[in-house]
Design an enzyme around this catalytic site. Structure first.
Site, PDB file in Angstrom:
ATOM      1  N   LEU A 135       0.014   0.518  -0.415  1.00 30.20           N
ATOM      2  CA  LEU A 135      -0.113  -0.555  -1.408  1.00 30.20           C
ATOM      3  C   LEU A 135       0.338  -1.883  -0.800  1.00 30.20           C
ATOM      4  N   PRO A 138       1.069  -7.269   4.322  1.00 27.53           N
ATOM      5  CA  PRO A 138       1.989  -8.139   5.052  1.00 27.53           C
ATOM      6  C   PRO A 138       2.352  -9.418   4.293  1.00 27.53           C
ATOM      7  N   THR A 168       5.430   4.459   4.554  1.00 29.45           N
ATOM      8  CA  THR A 168       6.139   5.697   4.870  1.00 29.45           C
ATOM      9  C   THR A 168       5.126   6.795   5.214  1.00 29.45           C
ATOM     10  N   LEU A 342      36.951   4.809   5.716  1.00 32.64           N
ATOM     11  CA  LEU A 342      37.030   5.555   6.980  1.00 32.64           C
ATOM     12  C   LEU A 342      37.490   4.686   8.151  1.00 32.64           C
ATOM     13  N   GLU A 367       9.859   0.313  -3.434  1.00 35.25           N
ATOM     14  CA  GLU A 367       9.597   0.731  -4.826  1.00 35.25           C
ATOM     15  C   GLU A 367      10.070  -0.332  -5.811  1.00 35.25           C
TER      16      GLU A 367
HETATM   17  P1  TGC Z   1       0.720  -6.700 -14.811  1.00 36.43           P
HETATM   18  O1  TGC Z   1      -0.354  -7.452 -14.094  1.00 36.43           O
HETATM   19  O2  TGC Z   1       1.287  -7.240 -16.079  1.00 36.43           O
HETATM   20  O3  TGC Z   1       0.255  -5.208 -15.163  1.00 36.43           O
HETATM   21  C1  TGC Z   1      -0.824  -4.632 -14.577  1.00 36.43           C
HETATM   22  C2  TGC Z   1      -1.143  -3.359 -15.330  1.00 36.43           C
HETATM   23  O4  TGC Z   1      -0.229  -2.333 -14.921  1.00 36.43           O
HETATM   24  C3  TGC Z   1       0.504  -1.830 -16.060  1.00 36.43           C
HETATM   25  N1  TGC Z   1       1.855  -1.596 -15.581  1.00 36.43           N
HETATM   26  C4  TGC Z   1       2.352  -0.394 -15.323  1.00 36.43           C
HETATM   27  N2  TGC Z   1       1.845   0.823 -15.464  1.00 36.43           N
HETATM   28  C5  TGC Z   1       2.609   1.875 -15.109  1.00 36.43           C
HETATM   29  N3  TGC Z   1       3.843   1.736 -14.610  1.00 36.43           N
HETATM   30  C6  TGC Z   1       4.392   0.513 -14.434  1.00 36.43           C
HETATM   31  N4  TGC Z   1       5.618   0.393 -13.909  1.00 36.43           N
HETATM   32  C7  TGC Z   1       3.650  -0.623 -14.807  1.00 36.43           C
HETATM   33  N5  TGC Z   1       3.881  -1.947 -14.775  1.00 36.43           N
HETATM   34  C8  TGC Z   1       2.779  -2.530 -15.247  1.00 36.43           C
HETATM   35  C9  TGC Z   1       0.405  -2.919 -17.088  1.00 36.43           C
HETATM   36  O5  TGC Z   1       0.556  -2.387 -18.378  1.00 36.43           O
HETATM   37  C10 TGC Z   1      -0.979  -3.444 -16.843  1.00 36.43           C
HETATM   38  O6  TGC Z   1      -1.915  -2.540 -17.414  1.00 36.43           O
HETATM   39  P2  TGC Z   1      -3.290  -3.086 -18.056  1.00 36.43           P
HETATM   40  O7  TGC Z   1      -3.910  -1.879 -18.678  1.00 36.43           O
HETATM   41  O8  TGC Z   1      -2.885  -4.132 -19.053  1.00 36.43           O
HETATM   42  O9  TGC Z   1      -4.074  -3.654 -16.921  1.00 36.43           O
HETATM   43  O10 TGC Z   1       1.802  -6.448 -13.778  1.00 36.43           O
HETATM   44  P3  TGC Z   1       3.314  -6.660 -14.037  1.00 36.43           P
HETATM   45  O11 TGC Z   1       3.545  -8.112 -14.367  1.00 36.43           O
HETATM   46  O12 TGC Z   1       3.844  -5.661 -14.991  1.00 36.43           O
HETATM   47  O13 TGC Z   1       3.855  -6.344 -12.586  1.00 36.43           O
HETATM   48  C11 TGC Z   1       4.594  -7.279 -11.891  1.00 36.43           C
HETATM   49  C12 TGC Z   1       5.572  -6.523 -11.024  1.00 36.43           C
HETATM   50  C13 TGC Z   1       6.277  -7.534 -10.140  1.00 36.43           C
HETATM   51  C14 TGC Z   1       6.597  -5.799 -11.886  1.00 36.43           C
HETATM   52  C15 TGC Z   1       4.797  -5.495 -10.176  1.00 36.43           C
HETATM   53  O14 TGC Z   1       3.823  -6.136  -9.434  1.00 36.43           O
HETATM   54  C16 TGC Z   1       5.715  -4.719  -9.271  1.00 36.43           C
HETATM   55  O15 TGC Z   1       6.271  -3.683  -9.672  1.00 36.43           O
HETATM   56  N6  TGC Z   1       5.920  -5.168  -7.974  1.00 36.43           N
HETATM   57  C17 TGC Z   1       6.686  -4.425  -6.997  1.00 36.43           C
HETATM   58  C18 TGC Z   1       5.740  -3.675  -6.116  1.00 36.43           C
HETATM   59  C19 TGC Z   1       6.332  -2.405  -5.597  1.00 36.43           C
HETATM   60  O16 TGC Z   1       7.234  -1.832  -6.146  1.00 36.43           O
HETATM   61  N7  TGC Z   1       5.767  -1.901  -4.510  1.00 36.43           N
HETATM   62  C20 TGC Z   1       6.164  -0.629  -4.011  1.00 36.43           C
HETATM   63  C21 TGC Z   1       5.201  -0.151  -2.954  1.00 36.43           C
HETATM   64  S1  TGC Z   1       5.266   1.596  -2.627  1.00 36.43           S
HETATM   65  C22 TGC Z   1       6.746   1.832  -1.914  1.00 36.43           C
HETATM   66  O17 TGC Z   1       7.584   1.005  -1.794  1.00 36.43           O
HETATM   67  C23 TGC Z   1       6.972   3.197  -1.432  1.00 36.43           C
HETATM   68  S2  TGC Z   1       8.511   3.487  -0.749  1.00 36.43           S
HETATM   69  C24 TGC Z   1       8.253   5.103  -0.512  1.00 36.43           C
HETATM   70  C25 TGC Z   1       9.389   5.907  -0.219  1.00 36.43           C
HETATM   71  O18 TGC Z   1      10.028   6.465  -1.160  1.00 36.43           O
HETATM   72  O19 TGC Z   1       9.648   6.104   1.006  1.00 36.43           O
HETATM   73  P1  FAD Z   2       8.872  -9.631  -0.522  1.00 35.43           P
HETATM   74  O1  FAD Z   2       8.003  -9.233  -1.640  1.00 35.43           O
HETATM   75  O2  FAD Z   2       8.351 -10.663   0.450  1.00 35.43           O
HETATM   76  O3  FAD Z   2      10.269 -10.101  -1.106  1.00 35.43           O
HETATM   77  C1  FAD Z   2      11.169 -10.942  -0.346  1.00 35.43           C
HETATM   78  C2  FAD Z   2      12.338 -11.333  -1.267  1.00 35.43           C
HETATM   79  O4  FAD Z   2      11.849 -12.111  -2.364  1.00 35.43           O
HETATM   80  C3  FAD Z   2      13.058 -10.131  -1.888  1.00 35.43           C
HETATM   81  O5  FAD Z   2      14.445 -10.350  -1.878  1.00 35.43           O
HETATM   82  C4  FAD Z   2      12.535 -10.116  -3.315  1.00 35.43           C
HETATM   83  O6  FAD Z   2      13.444  -9.530  -4.221  1.00 35.43           O
HETATM   84  C5  FAD Z   2      12.395 -11.607  -3.576  1.00 35.43           C
HETATM   85  N1  FAD Z   2      11.503 -11.913  -4.693  1.00 35.43           N
HETATM   86  C6  FAD Z   2      10.263 -11.429  -4.900  1.00 35.43           C
HETATM   87  N2  FAD Z   2       9.751 -11.936  -6.026  1.00 35.43           N
HETATM   88  C7  FAD Z   2      10.686 -12.768  -6.556  1.00 35.43           C
HETATM   89  C8  FAD Z   2      10.768 -13.569  -7.739  1.00 35.43           C
HETATM   90  N3  FAD Z   2       9.744 -13.641  -8.594  1.00 35.43           N
HETATM   91  N4  FAD Z   2      11.895 -14.254  -7.941  1.00 35.43           N
HETATM   92  C9  FAD Z   2      12.920 -14.187  -7.063  1.00 35.43           C
HETATM   93  N5  FAD Z   2      12.913 -13.462  -5.945  1.00 35.43           N
HETATM   94  C10 FAD Z   2      11.803 -12.734  -5.703  1.00 35.43           C
HETATM   95  N6  FAD Z   2       5.067   0.178   0.566  1.00 35.43           N
HETATM   96  C11 FAD Z   2       4.008   0.985   0.334  1.00 35.43           C
HETATM   97  O7  FAD Z   2       3.001   0.548  -0.221  1.00 35.43           O
HETATM   98  N7  FAD Z   2       4.037   2.292   0.706  1.00 35.43           N
HETATM   99  C12 FAD Z   2       5.102   2.846   1.329  1.00 35.43           C
HETATM  100  O8  FAD Z   2       5.084   4.048   1.634  1.00 35.43           O
HETATM  101  C13 FAD Z   2       6.236   2.015   1.606  1.00 35.43           C
HETATM  102  N8  FAD Z   2       7.301   2.517   2.269  1.00 35.43           N
HETATM  103  C14 FAD Z   2       8.308   1.669   2.661  1.00 35.43           C
HETATM  104  C15 FAD Z   2       9.321   2.136   3.504  1.00 35.43           C
HETATM  105  C16 FAD Z   2      10.316   1.269   3.953  1.00 35.43           C
HETATM  106  C17 FAD Z   2      11.369   1.773   4.889  1.00 35.43           C
HETATM  107  C18 FAD Z   2      10.332  -0.075   3.509  1.00 35.43           C
HETATM  108  C19 FAD Z   2      11.410  -1.022   3.963  1.00 35.43           C
HETATM  109  C20 FAD Z   2       9.334  -0.536   2.681  1.00 35.43           C
HETATM  110  C21 FAD Z   2       8.306   0.319   2.256  1.00 35.43           C
HETATM  111  N9  FAD Z   2       7.242  -0.149   1.475  1.00 35.43           N
HETATM  112  C22 FAD Z   2       6.171   0.659   1.203  1.00 35.43           C
HETATM  113  C23 FAD Z   2       7.158  -1.555   1.145  1.00 35.43           C
HETATM  114  C24 FAD Z   2       8.066  -1.979   0.010  1.00 35.43           C
HETATM  115  O9  FAD Z   2       7.582  -1.564  -1.215  1.00 35.43           O
HETATM  116  C25 FAD Z   2       8.201  -3.500   0.089  1.00 35.43           C
HETATM  117  O10 FAD Z   2       9.005  -3.789   1.216  1.00 35.43           O
HETATM  118  C26 FAD Z   2       8.783  -4.098  -1.169  1.00 35.43           C
HETATM  119  O11 FAD Z   2       7.910  -3.948  -2.259  1.00 35.43           O
HETATM  120  C27 FAD Z   2       9.113  -5.601  -0.987  1.00 35.43           C
HETATM  121  O12 FAD Z   2       8.046  -6.276  -0.417  1.00 35.43           O
HETATM  122  P2  FAD Z   2       8.302  -7.212   0.859  1.00 35.43           P
HETATM  123  O13 FAD Z   2       9.030  -6.423   1.869  1.00 35.43           O
HETATM  124  O14 FAD Z   2       7.015  -7.818   1.253  1.00 35.43           O
HETATM  125  O15 FAD Z   2       9.286  -8.334   0.341  1.00 35.43           O
END
Ligand code: TGC
Ligand code: FAD
Length: 387
Positions: A135, A138, A168, A342, A367
């Site tokens: 997802l 860069p 990951t 420690l 996440e």
């Molecule tokens: P918004 O545009 O308002 O909503 C879009 C649509 O999505 C629905 N929705 C959700 N559905 C399920 N679960 C959720 N948590 C949801 N949040 C929103 C929403 O209802 C809407 O649906 P529809 O039918 O109206 O189109 O988006 P938003 O304003 O809610 O989202 C903004 C924000 C910043 C919260 C969202 O973009 C976000 O969560 N950003 C962070 C991205 C993130 O967490 N990336 C993670 C990548 S994967 C990863 O890190 C794996 S690590 C793996 C490991 O464990 O090693």
């Molecule tokens: P950015 O989004 O650039 O954020 C930079 C800083 O800005 C952060 O401190 C953030 O909190 C802050 N910020 C962002 N928005 C705002 C706001 N509105 N107001 C104030 N501050 C804000 N992704 C995947 O898709 N799949 C994976 O399997 C996966 N695995 C990962 C494994 C590791 C070890 C790591 C480190 C990351 C992984 N990720 C994965 C990516 C991860 O989800 C992102 O790193 C994370 O979502 C943050 O994105 P970014 O690193 O681009 O930081």
């Protein structure tokens, strides 16, 4: 009767017999198979792939999905306990299981065709096919709506171009779930390893999650048939729905890392004699240990209630955000504080706290960063979107 220092409120008594049995079997695996090797794996930046068949044999991949697909059909609390016990070993092992289960098997189950489910899920449950979830890009992971990776329709095929970052399992994976912009909104594609134009490049020099593989993915005119598209979801709610599943597990995992760090500091403080008494006999150290016990207890109760809500079909994404924020922050603070107790010994990976602390620097970022989850709660309570 003395209370259990790692479970002051006897949260375990709130579990069913089956949940306790699952917790115990994963705890045994962590104690016998993970803890003896994980410090070295972290030092060597090596993912212990040799554990994958054992993790599969324990039924930990896609454990909440139906038995029909070779999965264990467990409830959400059991999945949480699995995450907790694995992360007591290392966040990297829990990450591996989270990605395979919540970010790869879940979308195939929830958004895939029956043919896709049957083709992928049983082999993924057996650990024969490993997945990754692409997802993040860069240009900024917090704002996935700003997605540049795109898929263009070409006859019966799709042609995908773009890049993903921080993925990951990227270099380990047999299949990547890749989210791309299309004319009809964001859609998910299953891209098998070896598809021409698809490449993965491992990220090196990591100081965190060193026992986990992290990669960049590249797509250069990658052509896949329409049968590789997840047909049952369009829009950002597809990947965000997967994140809700994975974040739920992540609320539990760091409790394990915190317990490991706290137990280590507790033992060490009882045997470390300074100024003619164990440091555990000082008020300053007792305050720190008491605070750790308090915060672990609160986190345990938070995740258990979240799990019960999830099993009742009532869990809301904002509740997941609150628990992810609270529990990861709790674990990061505790592992840093345990490292301090420690002293110098705490800076080597002979003891787990510094490894957990370094790992949790990733867990607090991936996440959804801590700030993202705080803003989700801010939006929930004010009704005003500050993103
Ligand atoms: P918004 O545009 O308002 O909503 C879009 C649509 O999505 C629905 N929705 C959700 N559905 C399920 N679960 C959720 N948590 C949801 N949040 C929103 C929403 O209802 C809407 O649906 P529809 O039918 O109206 O189109 O988006 P938003 O304003 O809610 O989202 C903004 C924000 C910043 C919260 C969202 O973009 C976000 O969560 N950003 C962070 C991205 C993130 O967490 N990336 C993670 C990548 S994967 C990863 O890190 C794996 S690590 C793996 C490991 O464990 O090693
Ligand atoms: P950015 O989004 O650039 O954020 C930079 C800083 O800005 C952060 O401190 C953030 O909190 C802050 N910020 C962002 N928005 C705002 C706001 N509105 N107001 C104030 N501050 C804000 N992704 C995947 O898709 N799949 C994976 O399997 C996966 N695995 C990962 C494994 C590791 C070890 C790591 C480190 C990351 C992984 N990720 C994965 C990516 C991860 O989800 C992102 O790193 C994370 O979502 C943050 O994105 P970014 O690193 O681009 O930081």
């Amino acid at each position: 009767m003395a209370l259990n220092p790692t479970d002051l409120f006897d949260v375990r008594s709130l579990l069913t017999d089956e949940e306790r049995m699952i917790q115990d079997s994963v705890a045994r695996f962590t104690d016998e198979r993970v803890i003896p090797i994980i410090g070295d794996c972290f030092d060597q930046a090596r993912f212990p792939a040799e554990l994958v068949p054992e993790i599969a044999a324990l039924g930990l991949f896609g454990s909440s999905l139906p038995e029909k697909y070779g999965c264990a059909g467990l409830n959400s609390v059991s999945y949480g306990l699995i995450c907790q016990e694995l992360e007591r070993g290392d966040s990297g092992i829990r990450s591996f299981v989270s990605v395979q289960s919540s970010l790869c098997m879940y979308p195939i189950y929830a958004y895939g065709s029956e043919e896709q489910r049957e083709r992928y899920l049983p082999r993924m449950a057996r650990g024969e096919v490993i997945g990754c979830f692409g997802l993040t890009e860069p240009q900024g992971g917090s704002d996935p709506a700003n997605m540049k990776t795109n898929a263009r329709r070409d006859g019966d095929d799709w042609v995908i171009n773009g890049a993903k970052m921080w993925i990951t399992n990227g270099n380990l994976a047999d299949v990547a779930i890749v989210w791309a912009q299309t004319d009809e909104g964001i859609q998910g594609f299953l891209i098998d390893k070896g598809t021409p134009g698809f490449a993965a490049q491992e990220v090196h020099k990591k100081m965190s999650l060193r026992a986990s593989v992290t990669s960049a993915l590249f797509f250069d005119n990658v052509r896949v048939p329409d049968s590789q598209r997840l047909p049952n979801v369009k829009g950002l709610k597809g990947p965000l729905g997967c994140l809700t599943q994975a974040r739920y597990g992540i609320t539990w995992g760091p409790i394990g890392a915190a317990i490991s760090s706290y137990q280590c500091a507790l033992e060490y403080s009882k045997s470390r004699i300074l100024f003619n008494r164990p440091i555990a006999a000082t008020q300053a150290v007792q305050l720190k240990l008491a605070d750790m016990a308090r915060r672990i207890t609160l986190a345990q109760l938070l995740s258990l209630q979240l799990g019960r809500l999830k099993d009742a079909g009532a869990m809301q994404p904002a509740q997941v955000s609150l628990a992810k924020w609270n529990n990861v922050r709790m674990a990061l603070d505790i592992s840093r504080e345990a490292r301090d107790i420690l002293g110098g010994a705490g800076i080597t990976t002979e003891y787990p706290p510094i490894r957990h602390a370094l790992n949790l620097e990733s867990v607090i970022t991936y996440e959804g960063t801590e700030t993202v989850h705080q803003l989700v709660i801010g939006r929930e309570v004010t009704g005003i979107n500050a993103f």
